[in-house]
Design an enzyme around this catalytic site. Structure first.
Site, PDB file in Angstrom:
ATOM      1  N   HIS A  64       0.960  -0.861  -0.323  1.00 25.67           N
ATOM      2  CA  HIS A  64       0.222   0.294  -0.035  1.00 25.67           C
ATOM      3  C   HIS A  64       0.407   1.244   0.149  1.00 25.67           C
ATOM      4  O   HIS A  64       2.131   0.760  -0.156  1.00 25.67           O
ATOM      5  CB  HIS A  64      -1.306   0.052   0.880  1.00 25.67           C
ATOM      6  CG  HIS A  64      -0.564   0.068   2.542  1.00 25.67           C
ATOM      7  ND1 HIS A  64      -0.066  -1.040   3.091  1.00 25.67           N
ATOM      8  CD2 HIS A  64      -0.347   1.265   2.837  1.00 25.67           C
ATOM      9  CE1 HIS A  64       0.169  -0.637   4.483  1.00 25.67           C
ATOM     10  NE2 HIS A  64       0.719   0.768   4.923  1.00 25.67           N
ATOM     11  N   HIS A 120       3.606   7.598   3.605  1.00 28.99           N
ATOM     12  CA  HIS A 120       4.979   6.167   3.726  1.00 28.99           C
ATOM     13  C   HIS A 120       4.723   5.628   2.430  1.00 28.99           C
ATOM     14  O   HIS A 120       3.913   5.079   2.129  1.00 28.99           O
ATOM     15  CB  HIS A 120       4.833   5.417   4.788  1.00 28.99           C
ATOM     16  CG  HIS A 120       3.826   4.391   5.039  1.00 28.99           C
ATOM     17  ND1 HIS A 120       2.564   4.977   6.555  1.00 28.99           N
ATOM     18  CD2 HIS A 120       3.570   3.854   5.564  1.00 28.99           C
ATOM     19  CE1 HIS A 120       1.965   4.078   6.779  1.00 28.99           C
ATOM     20  NE2 HIS A 120       2.624   3.557   5.987  1.00 28.99           N
ATOM     21  N   GLU A 163       8.140   0.811   5.330  1.00 26.92           N
ATOM     22  CA  GLU A 163       7.129  -0.334   5.850  1.00 26.92           C
ATOM     23  C   GLU A 163       7.269  -1.674   4.848  1.00 26.92           C
ATOM     24  O   GLU A 163       6.683  -1.205   4.614  1.00 26.92           O
ATOM     25  CB  GLU A 163       5.911   0.459   5.971  1.00 26.92           C
ATOM     26  CG  GLU A 163       4.785  -1.036   6.869  1.00 26.92           C
ATOM     27  CD  GLU A 163       3.785  -0.529   7.182  1.00 26.92           C
ATOM     28  OE1 GLU A 163       2.797   0.423   5.991  1.00 26.92           O
ATOM     29  OE2 GLU A 163       3.214  -0.985   8.030  1.00 26.92           O
TER      30      GLU A 163
HETATM   31 CO    CO Z   1       1.372   1.166   6.309  1.00 27.78          CO
END
Ligand code: CO
Length: 134
Positions: free
Chosen positions: A7, A79, A130
């Site tokens: 994502h 992020h 991440e």
């Molecule tokens: Co995330």
């Protein structure tokens, strides 16, 4: 080592407005808001064919998104999340190469119930990364 883009997370100052933009203007499938108190965020998931967009809004006074929005009042990309098969192997490889892993290097359970780590933006072209064990 990294696999799919899981994502992209975008911090937003108005969750209802951002949800409406993705739903009505961009024509995307958008979830209801979900509070994640342990992460200090309320999130809306935008489902795309090949990945997800997560709209992040601060929840609580200590939210990391609150500080981000103070610096970026219009919102912005917060992020990107890449999938890895083995989060401990990924961490060891990165730390061996001098990358800074946030929070002491121990994976925590992320917004999808899977182990995650965050990597210092200064080591990755100004992008908070991440890693999520897929
Ligand atoms: Co995330």
């Amino acid at each position: 080592m990294i696999g799919r883009l899981n994502h992209i997370a975008i911090a937003v100052p108005d969750l209802a407005a951002a949800s409406a933009t993705y739903r009505d203007s961009l024509g995307a499938r958008v979830s209801e808001p979900l509070d994640l108190p342990e992460h200090g965020v309320t999130t809306v998931f935008v489902e795309l064919a090949n990945t997800k967009i997560e709209l992040l809004y601060p929840l609580g006074a200590e939210s990391p998104i609150g500080r981000f929005l103070e610096r970026n009042p219009a919102g912005g990309v917060h992020h990107v999340c890449y999938e890895v098969e083995d989060i401990h192997a990924a961490r060891d490889r990165l730390m061996d190469r001098g990358a800074r892993v946030l929070g002491g290097g121990e994976p925590t359970i992320g917004a999808h119930g899977k182990p995650v780590l965050f990597l210092h933006p200064k080591d990755f072209s100004g992008t908070l990364i991440e890693l999520e064990q897929a």
